[in-house]
Design a protein around this motif. Structure first.
Motif, mmCIF file in Angstrom:
data_model
loop_
_atom_site.group_PDB
_atom_site.id
_atom_site.type_symbol
_atom_site.label_atom_id
_atom_site.label_comp_id
_atom_site.label_asym_id
_atom_site.label_seq_id
_atom_site.Cartn_x
_atom_site.Cartn_y
_atom_site.Cartn_z
ATOM 1 N N ASN A 126 3.657 4.915 -1.759
ATOM 2 C CA ASN A 126 3.739 3.885 -2.801
ATOM 3 C C ASN A 126 4.984 4.053 -3.672
ATOM 4 O O ASN A 126 5.673 3.074 -3.992
ATOM 5 N N TRP B 214 0.193 -6.268 -1.448
ATOM 6 C CA TRP B 214 0.283 -4.959 -2.081
ATOM 7 C C TRP B 214 1.745 -4.556 -2.296
ATOM 8 O O TRP B 214 2.140 -4.186 -3.409
ATOM 9 N N ALA C 23 -2.009 -0.511 -10.207
ATOM 10 C CA ALA C 23 -2.227 -1.124 -8.895
ATOM 11 C C ALA C 23 -3.291 -0.376 -8.093
ATOM 12 O O ALA C 23 -4.176 -0.991 -7.489
ATOM 13 N N ILE D 268 -6.935 -1.772 -6.743
ATOM 14 C CA ILE D 268 -7.218 -1.904 -5.320
ATOM 15 C C ILE D 268 -8.600 -1.364 -4.992
ATOM 16 O O ILE D 268 -9.213 -1.729 -3.986
ATOM 17 N N PRO E 74 -2.447 -6.798 -6.775
ATOM 18 C CA PRO E 74 -3.327 -5.784 -6.185
ATOM 19 C C PRO E 74 -4.762 -6.276 -5.987
ATOM 20 O O PRO E 74 -5.434 -5.865 -5.033
ATOM 21 N N ALA F 141 -4.667 -8.175 -2.822
ATOM 22 C CA ALA F 141 -4.667 -7.233 -1.703
ATOM 23 C C ALA F 141 -6.053 -6.665 -1.474
ATOM 24 O O ALA F 141 -6.504 -6.535 -0.325
ATOM 25 N N TRP G 10 -8.156 -6.943 1.996
ATOM 26 C CA TRP G 10 -8.603 -5.719 2.674
ATOM 27 C C TRP G 10 -10.120 -5.671 2.766
ATOM 28 O O TRP G 10 -10.682 -5.079 3.688
#
Length: 305
Positions: free
Chosen positions: A36, A99, A112, A116, A168, A171, A175
């Motif tokens: 990251n 992301w 972030a 997530i 985020p 994302a 996911w």
């Protein structure tokens, strides 16, 4: 790796696959924290587009995964649900792109990574609505608590709130969609097939998205190339750690170690960029982690009954 952990000072001799699995997850958390920060160096600092950075990272990881694909052979590609495999990888790719885009815009990594974690709660909602799984009041309450933790971190009522911090969350949603497809596929597909299709399809789909942008697959500077190559190697390593962790111990035991990625990312963000999280992070993260651990425990109980 030797699964015997010896502590000579205490005379203990502990043989525990669970300990090894936990260490694998810790290794994955450290690797992803580095990925990251390297991603933000390549995009936010060096100016490489987020789509290009995402493409090259996962392309490098895919190349490093070729031995696994060759070992599995064509037998691993047998499936009756090709469309579902494709949709799963499309959702995963969109999640990756959102992301990395958020990181490229300078969303602090501590914020972030905490947001997530709300993916677990999207999975719960999707399991109830899409998969028609029975979700009791306790799990619904845990989901609400988890989202409350996310709101404490986001603080949309604050003057400092910026729309980019929602990336985020986006994302996490995609996911979660990936996880729902995975749960459905595991009913009829073997884990090898699920992994193979992810490895084979992620790079082409990422490439298609990247070529549709003005900058294409260009990398801005030599330094950015360096960061992206290292990040790609670490993505492959992290995925290997996760695979080994789940192969070594039960998912219910392994999953809580995933939450260690938060302090690892906080440390990486502080070391590389000097970011210091606000106090609201720890309160919000505590609610998210507690709620997700409760949901994981409940799911484990249901599977064992």
């Amino acid at each position: 790796m030797d699964q015997t952990v010896k502590a000579s000072a205490t005379g203990l001799n502990v043989k525990s696959p669970a300990i090894i699995a936990g260490l694998y997850m810790v290794g994955a958390g450290i690797a992803f924290a580095a990925v990251n920060s390297l991603t933000q160096l390549a995009t936010m600092v060096e100016g490489t587009s987020s789509t290009s950075a995402a493409f090259w990272q996962y392309a490098i990881a895919a190349v490093l995964s070729v031995p696994f694909v060759l070992k599995a052979g064509l037998a691993g590609l047998k499936t009756n649900h090709l469309t579902m495999h494709i949709l799963r990888v499309v959702a995963a790719t969109i999640g990756v792109q959102l992301w990395v885009y958020g990181l490229s815009l300078g969303v602090p990594i501590w914020q972030a990574i905490a947001l997530i974690m709300t993916s677990t709660f999207f999975v719960t909602i999707g399991a109830a609505i899409v998969l028609k799984e029975k979700v009791g009041p306790a799990r619904w309450l845990a989901t609400l608590v988890g989202f409350a933790g996310g709101m404490i971190i986001l603080q949309p009522w604050s003057d400092a709130f910026e729309l980019k911090t929602l990336l985020p969350i986006g994302a996490a949603f995609f996911w979660a969609v990936t996880s729902l497809f995975t749960k459905e596929l595991t009913k009829t597909e073997n884990p090898q097939s699920i992994t193979l299709y992810l490895l084979l399809l992620l790079t082409p789909i990422n490439l298609a998205l990247t070529l549709g942008t003005p900058s294409g697959i260009a990398i801005s500077t030599g330094a950015a190339i360096q960061w992206i190559v290292i990040a790609g190697v670490l993505v492959a390593l992290a995925q290997w750690f996760i695979t080994k962790a789940y192969a070594t111990a039960d998912a219910a035991y392994v999953q809580p170690f995933d939450h260690l990625k938060l302090p690892f990312n906080v440390l990486a963000g502080f070391y590389v960029f000097g970011w210091v999280p606000g106090g609201n992070l720890w309160l919000g993260a505590a609610l998210i982690i507690a709620a997700s651990l409760f949901i994981a425990h409940r799911e484990s109980q249901l599977q064992n009954n």
